[in-house]
Design a protein around this motif. Sequence first.
Motif, PDB file in Angstrom:
ATOM      1  N   LEU A  16       0.838  -1.190   0.000  1.00 49.88           N
ATOM      2  CA  LEU A  16       0.000   0.000   0.000  1.00 49.88           C
ATOM      3  C   LEU A  16       0.877   1.245   0.000  1.00 49.88           C
ATOM      4  N   TYR A  19       1.025   4.473   2.802  1.00 52.65           N
ATOM      5  CA  TYR A  19       0.515   3.893   4.037  1.00 52.65           C
ATOM      6  C   TYR A  19       1.674   3.873   5.020  1.00 52.65           C
ATOM      7  N   GLU A  76      -0.678  -0.945  -7.731  1.00 48.55           N
ATOM      8  CA  GLU A  76      -1.449   0.255  -8.048  1.00 48.55           C
ATOM      9  C   GLU A  76      -0.701   1.042  -9.114  1.00 48.55           C
ATOM     10  N   THR A  79       2.582   3.597  -8.832  1.00 52.27           N
ATOM     11  CA  THR A  79       3.259   3.554  -7.531  1.00 52.27           C
ATOM     12  C   THR A  79       4.670   3.000  -7.610  1.00 52.27           C
ATOM     13  N   ARG A 101      -5.843   1.767  -5.586  1.00 46.21           N
ATOM     14  CA  ARG A 101      -5.049   1.260  -4.471  1.00 46.21           C
ATOM     15  C   ARG A 101      -5.528  -0.156  -4.157  1.00 46.21           C
ATOM     16  N   THR A 103      -6.383  -2.179  -1.943  1.00 46.76           N
ATOM     17  CA  THR A 103      -6.976  -2.526  -0.652  1.00 46.76           C
ATOM     18  C   THR A 103      -8.038  -3.603  -0.849  1.00 46.76           C
TER      19      THR A 103
END
Length: 140
Positions: A16, A19, A76, A79, A101, A103
């Motif tokens: 992530l 994060y 993602e 990133t 993202r 998640t």
Amino acid sequence: MYGLKTEWHFDSAHFLADYHGKCENLHGHRWRVVAYLRTDALGAAGTERDMVMDFGAFKRAVREECDALDHTFLVEEGTLAPATVAALEAEGFSLTVLPFRTTAENLARHICGRLRDRGLPCAQVDVYETPLNCATYLAD
């Protein structure tokens, strides 16, 4: 209202971005996916008469969506540096670049949308990233 439920799983790695905690590092999960169909009326004729849909077709659709994410690195979009992506691909790693993202919440929404795109009346998808932690997406 009538409904069906089935589940499948997949294993994949992710991280992530932005994060602050353990999940900012590359790690993996055995994701458990539970999909729910809902409809007001049962089939009127043919092989699916008096059914929401054939369980075999429903299970196959969920498994195909999960298999598309199985044993891949969920990334993602944007990133990782392009050179990093290229190096991973050059080493033969399987990457699935997603426009969100990675998640559990977004994976639940993504899988529900993919099932709806197939014409299934998907009403809800639960994605467990651990046996005790689950995110749910409820379709409108």
